[in-house]
Design a protein around this motif. Sequence first.
Motif, PDB file in Angstrom:
ATOM      1  N   LEU A   1      -2.337  -7.165   3.939  1.00  0.00           N
ATOM      2  CA  LEU A   1      -1.392  -6.074   3.744  1.00  0.00           C
ATOM      3  C   LEU A   1      -0.012  -6.547   4.178  1.00  0.00           C
ATOM      4  CD1 LEU A   1      -0.722  -3.126   3.070  1.00  0.00           C
ATOM      5  CD2 LEU A   1      -1.323  -2.537   5.435  1.00  0.00           C
TER       6      LEU A   1
ATOM      7  N   ASN B   1      -0.254   5.295   4.197  1.00  0.00           N
ATOM      8  CA  ASN B   1      -1.143   5.300   5.343  1.00  0.00           C
ATOM      9  C   ASN B   1      -0.629   6.300   6.369  1.00  0.00           C
ATOM     10  OD1 ASN B   1       0.184   4.008   7.830  1.00  0.00           O
ATOM     11  ND2 ASN B   1       0.632   2.472   6.259  1.00  0.00           N
TER      12      ASN B   1
ATOM     13  N   LEU C   1      -6.108   1.030  10.597  1.00  0.00           N
ATOM     14  CA  LEU C   1      -4.994   0.109  10.374  1.00  0.00           C
ATOM     15  C   LEU C   1      -4.281  -0.216  11.671  1.00  0.00           C
ATOM     16  CD1 LEU C   1      -3.031  -1.391   8.448  1.00  0.00           C
ATOM     17  CD2 LEU C   1      -1.785   0.766   8.188  1.00  0.00           C
TER      18      LEU C   1
ATOM     19  N   ASP D   1       0.844  -1.199   0.000  1.00  0.00           N
ATOM     20  CA  ASP D   1       0.000   0.000   0.000  1.00  0.00           C
ATOM     21  C   ASP D   1       0.877   1.245   0.000  1.00  0.00           C
ATOM     22  OD1 ASP D   1      -2.250   1.648   0.225  1.00  0.00           O
ATOM     23  OD2 ASP D   1      -2.140   1.624   2.416  1.00  0.00           O
TER      24      ASP D   1
ATOM     25  N   SER E   1      -3.850   3.740  -0.193  1.00  0.00           N
ATOM     26  CA  SER E   1      -5.148   3.861   0.471  1.00  0.00           C
ATOM     27  C   SER E   1      -5.392   5.199   1.156  1.00  0.00           C
ATOM     28  CB  SER E   1      -5.297   2.744   1.504  1.00  0.00           C
ATOM     29  OG  SER E   1      -4.393   2.938   2.587  1.00  0.00           O
TER      30      SER E   1
ATOM     31  N   ALA F   1      -4.056  -5.584   9.391  1.00  0.00           N
ATOM     32  CA  ALA F   1      -3.178  -5.742   8.229  1.00  0.00           C
ATOM     33  C   ALA F   1      -3.073  -7.210   7.844  1.00  0.00           C
ATOM     34  CB  ALA F   1      -1.799  -5.169   8.543  1.00  0.00           C
TER      35      ALA F   1
ATOM     36  N   PHE G   1      -5.233   5.181   4.446  1.00  0.00           N
ATOM     37  CA  PHE G   1      -5.841   4.755   5.696  1.00  0.00           C
ATOM     38  C   PHE G   1      -5.375   5.660   6.836  1.00  0.00           C
ATOM     39  CE2 PHE G   1      -6.210   0.126   4.113  1.00  0.00           C
ATOM     40  CZ  PHE G   1      -7.556   0.275   3.816  1.00  0.00           C
TER      41      PHE G   1
ATOM     42  N   ALA H   1      -8.286  -1.802   6.827  1.00  0.00           N
ATOM     43  CA  ALA H   1      -7.384  -2.699   6.089  1.00  0.00           C
ATOM     44  C   ALA H   1      -7.991  -4.066   5.818  1.00  0.00           C
ATOM     45  CB  ALA H   1      -6.072  -2.852   6.852  1.00  0.00           C
TER      46      ALA H   1
ATOM     47  N   LEU I   1      -9.307  -4.639   2.128  1.00  0.00           N
ATOM     48  CA  LEU I   1      -8.454  -4.655   0.933  1.00  0.00           C
ATOM     49  C   LEU I   1      -8.796  -5.792  -0.028  1.00  0.00           C
ATOM     50  CD1 LEU I   1      -5.074  -3.713   2.617  1.00  0.00           C
ATOM     51  CD2 LEU I   1      -6.197  -2.404   0.805  1.00  0.00           C
TER      52      LEU I   1
END
Length: 351
Positions: A47, A12, A37, A9, A301, A42, A303, A315, A318
């Motif tokens: 992630l 964030n 997150l 990603d 993202s 994750a 986030f 997360a 995703l």
Amino acid sequence: MPDTPPIFDGHNDALLALRREDETVSDFLAGRDTGDLDLPRAREGGLAAGFFALFVPSGPEFSASDDANRTETDDGYRIERPPPLAGPYARSVVGEMLDAVDELATDDRVRVCRDVDDVRACISGDELGVVVHFEGAEAIRPDCSNFGDYYDRGLRSLGLAWSRPTAFADGVPFRYPSSPDVGGGLTDAGRRLVRRCNDRGVLVDCAHLTAAGFWDVHEVSSAPTVVSHSGAHEVCPLSRNLTDEQLDAVADTGGLVGLTFGASALRPDGGRDPDAPLSVAVEHVDYLVDRMGIDHVALGSDFDGATTLAPLGDATALPDLLRALREAGYSERDIEKIAHGNWLRVLSATW
């Protein structure tokens, strides 16, 4: 584990969220009650690694989401641009956030990524990869005398400005509808900093730069042009989104655009209401792929830094986006490129 490829990603703000919510690294590792997150989410969302932004807030009086700074216009809105930050203050906050990164690195489930092999290890393994990113270069002295110190502490990605001026560049303000051609470009110090990043293998992120700043980086930099989190201006005419000409330039250098999940950057009406379907994000992916090609589209993202679309609220969602892309006709190879392959290619070319 999700039935989708591991994800890298491009942006964030989890470290900022920990400060904002008065939470700790231990909260991130164990699971937070707030935000988008943490380590458990994750892992649930697949992630594997990403850019963790070190962002220095301007203060509550200049919050980008604060209605007190927002002016409604006949067809949209404008948000006041904060003034520049003081260097000592920025260095103090960044130092504290780097300390948090160091604390994260003491956990054997987290790896601070300093080269592409580190990122690959996270994608193929179980560690969460943390790439140190500066969202705004205020902590760096104009003569770059402390750049090497930050590199030694893990800096591998750098945005020259957020939505405020720095010694290096002008940041684009929040405006809808608006061209990104709002404000100045790089200063002489900014051009020197881009070259220093190229020399040391630090990625230069064009997110939040004005159009003039984007084109200056495109001219000066010898690395692929990257915008870590943004959208297509033709779909949503937000000042922070990228025009067709900018998208063409990114592709021409072998760079990429990470798709933001922020509602106001994705919704065609520029609204902040997160209640919108996944198809809104897929529409941006379709446009970016049609314009640049599949090799130049990834995820970024934002986030914990933006109000994300409700279906992409944290997360754990995703895999839902990747499944939506599969349902929209993208092949497994295409999805793997968007999930992490394109980021790996650009990082390999840059670092």
